[in-house]
Design an enzyme around this catalytic site. Structure first.
Site, PDB file in Angstrom:
ATOM      1  N   THR A   1      11.162  10.143  20.145  1.00  0.00           N
ATOM      2  CA  THR A   1      11.320  11.166  19.122  1.00  0.00           C
ATOM      3  C   THR A   1      12.749  11.674  18.991  1.00  0.00           C
ATOM      4  OG1 THR A   1      10.582  12.816  20.717  1.00  0.00           O
ATOM      5  CG2 THR A   1       8.944  11.959  19.218  1.00  0.00           C
TER       6      THR A   1
ATOM      7  N   LYS B   1       9.537  17.946  24.583  1.00  0.00           N
ATOM      8  CA  LYS B   1      10.242  16.874  23.866  1.00  0.00           C
ATOM      9  C   LYS B   1      10.368  17.199  22.386  1.00  0.00           C
ATOM     10  CE  LYS B   1       6.849  14.847  21.422  1.00  0.00           C
ATOM     11  NZ  LYS B   1       6.863  14.365  20.021  1.00  0.00           N
TER      12      LYS B   1
END
Length: 329
Positions: free
Chosen positions: A243, A186
């Site tokens: 994020t 990620k």
């Protein structure tokens, strides 16, 4: 009650120490910089990494790793690329180690639990990962995370009472590999989403990139033996959404600057704030090739960090051959 020490007084380590001390318990926080340890003890602030927080008086900071000896649980929050070095300097290892940094060791391709398990074979290694911004955790805002316990239920029974707080809710898993894959991948995808923002490509493009990036995460996780359910949870999809959508993410901010045309070498010269995805991208791209996993977004970020123009990389992604949707595509 188990005693806890936090290794690393960056923003995330300080936030974890603040969360753990919220109910009045004593927490030891190791800072690499002696002057920072002095500031935390004298003024209850961390102006270098988390200036927004008024720290609890029960946090005791030290710059001596020897002071961690005798603690029941260590939360290791040093940047991923420095974990191995830090662990060689620790005086002793307790029964439980909790890894809180997200990344892959650039020089070796080792995940963090591989680094920790090799350095401390007598300890049970757990991974704490999920959608967390340090300033929100420090402020006591509600947060849920995955706590993947390599030591199984027995380790969970030791760790959960020591780590859980009313506003900090861990969920149990045994899938250490899945938790680490989600956190590492990620970070790289967040850089890509920042590039989309920096190029002004719009919300449609960002949503598509999150979805296709998640498919890459699933493919890579499957190759390493991660469970699909883990990657669909807090430490995979949950962390990815957080994020990839906010400039509070250092990785997203780095990508945004790349999309705006800034030089990657200049951006990476600031050692104070670590965008771990920049270190992870090249090694992740190499691991994907080694395992025969197609990860075009990760490869694109690797090219960007090597100096390829953002507009050119984006155009190459958009002109890839059409295919079916799904993790296998």
């Amino acid at each position: 009650m188990s005693t806890v020490a936090v290794i690393g007084a960056g923003a995330w380590g300080t936030a974890l120490a603040q969360m753990l001390a919220a109910d009045g318990r004593e927490v030891l926080l190791w800072a690499r910089e002696p002057e920072l340890a002095e500031e935390i003890n004298a003024r209850h602030t961390n102006s270098l990494f988390l200036p927004s927080a008024a720290l609890a008086p029960t946090i005791r900071a030290t710059s001596e790793l020897a002071d961690t000896a005798g603690h029941d649980i260590l939360l290791l929050v040093t940047p991923a690329q420095h974990l191995a070095t830090t662990m060689t300097q620790l005086p002793a290892f307790p029964r439980d180690l909790v890894l809180c940094a997200k990344g892959i060791e650039a020089e070796t391709g080792r995940t963090m639990h591989e680094v920790a398990s090799q350095a401390a074979p007598g300890s049970a290694v757990a991974v704490l990962s999920g959608p967390t911004f340090a300033h929100e955790v420090a402020a006591g805002q509600p947060t849920a995370v995955t706590l993947a316990c390599g030591g199984g239920q027995a380790q969970w029974q030791r760790l959960a009472p020591a780590i859980a707080r009313p506003a900090f809710r861990p969920y149990y898993s045994e899938d250490v590999v899945g938790a680490e894959v989600g956190g590492a991948v990620k970070n790289v995808l967040a850089i890509a989403c920042g590039v989309v923002d920096g190029l002004g490509l719009g919300q449609n493009a960002r949503a598509a990139l999150i979805a296709r990036g998640y498919a890459e995460m699933q493919r890579f996780g499957a190759a390493l033996g991660a469970q699909r359910e883990t990657l669909a949870g807090l430490c995979g999809l949950g962390d990815l959404v957080l994020t990839c959508s906010s400039t509070s993410s250092r990785n997203f901010s780095l990508g945004k600057a790349l999309g705006e045309g800034q030089d990657p070498r200049t951006l990476m010269s600031d050692r104070r704030t670590v965008a771990e995805g920049a270190h992870t991208a090249p090694v992740l791209a190499g691991l994907a090739r080694r395992h025969g996993v197609d990860m075009p977004i990760v490869a694109a970020v690797d090219s960007l960090l090597a100096g390829a123009p953002a507009k050119v990389v984006a155009a190459e992604l958009l002109t890839r051959p059409l295919t079916a949707e799904g993790p296998a595509a």
